[in-house]
Design a protein around this motif. Structure first.
Motif, short mmCIF file in Angstrom:
data_model
loop_
_atom_site.label_atom_id
_atom_site.label_comp_id
_atom_site.label_asym_id
_atom_site.label_seq_id
_atom_site.Cartn_x
_atom_site.Cartn_y
_atom_site.Cartn_z
N CYS A 39 0.86 -1.05 0.00
CA CYS A 39 0.03 0.24 -0.05
C CYS A 39 0.81 1.13 -0.19
O CYS A 39 0.39 2.26 -0.20
CB CYS A 39 -1.18 0.15 1.32
SG CYS A 39 -0.35 0.10 2.78
N ASP A 43 0.99 2.59 -6.48
CA ASP A 43 -0.49 3.56 -6.38
C ASP A 43 -0.77 4.11 -5.02
O ASP A 43 -1.78 3.86 -4.56
CB ASP A 43 -1.42 3.12 -7.15
CG ASP A 43 -2.31 4.10 -7.61
OD1 ASP A 43 -1.81 5.25 -7.65
OD2 ASP A 43 -3.67 4.02 -7.68
N SER A 45 -1.68 5.94 -1.58
CA SER A 45 -2.89 7.11 -1.22
C SER A 45 -2.91 6.82 0.28
O SER A 45 -2.80 5.84 0.75
CB SER A 45 -3.94 7.03 -1.91
OG SER A 45 -4.79 6.06 -2.00
N LYS A 47 -6.01 7.06 1.45
CA LYS A 47 -7.19 6.21 1.59
C LYS A 47 -6.84 4.85 1.44
O LYS A 47 -7.39 4.05 2.26
CB LYS A 47 -7.97 6.86 0.43
CG LYS A 47 -9.39 5.93 0.47
CD LYS A 47 -10.47 6.46 -0.52
CE LYS A 47 -11.76 5.68 -0.45
NZ LYS A 47 -12.67 6.10 -1.48
N SER A 48 -6.22 4.41 0.43
CA SER A 48 -5.74 2.89 0.17
C SER A 48 -4.91 2.39 1.31
O SER A 48 -5.24 1.27 1.60
CB SER A 48 -5.13 2.65 -0.98
OG SER A 48 -3.66 3.27 -1.18
N SER A 49 -3.80 3.20 1.90
CA SER A 49 -3.18 2.82 3.14
C SER A 49 -4.11 2.36 4.11
O SER A 49 -3.92 1.44 4.70
CB SER A 49 -2.13 3.86 3.45
OG SER A 49 -1.33 4.03 2.23
N THR A 51 -7.26 1.71 4.24
CA THR A 51 -7.89 0.56 4.17
C THR A 51 -7.10 -0.84 4.17
O THR A 51 -7.81 -1.75 5.05
CB THR A 51 -8.59 0.20 2.40
OG1 THR A 51 -9.47 1.68 2.29
CG2 THR A 51 -9.45 -0.81 2.09
#
Length: 74
Positions: A39, A43, A45, A47-49, A51
């Motif tokens: 993460c 890519d 971010s 937000k993705s981290s 999650t």
């Protein structure tokens, strides 16, 4: 009740704040070197981290430990 959290340096700090502070201090490239999780590599971010870290306890613990070590520098 107050004594339960007295020794917890992360008490009252959200995971979002931890990730945002670490990204601001290190950047995603350095975070990926310090903590080997995708993460931060592919890519990245906030937000993705978040999650990923909310679902993966071992990774979250590594991020929290890095934050504790970095806290005096912030």
């Amino acid at each position: 009740m107050e004594n339960e959290h007295a020794n917890n340096p992360l008490h009252g700090i959200t995971l979002k704040k931890i990730v945002e502070d670490l990204v601001a201090f290190y950047g995603f490239d350095t975070l990926a070197e310090l903590i080997n999780i995708n993460c931060f590599k592919k890519d990245p971010s906030v937000k993705s981290s978040l999650t990923f870290l909310r679902k993966t306890e071992w990774a979250r613990k590594q991020v929290e430990q890095l934050y504790i070590k970095t806290l005096p520098k912030l």
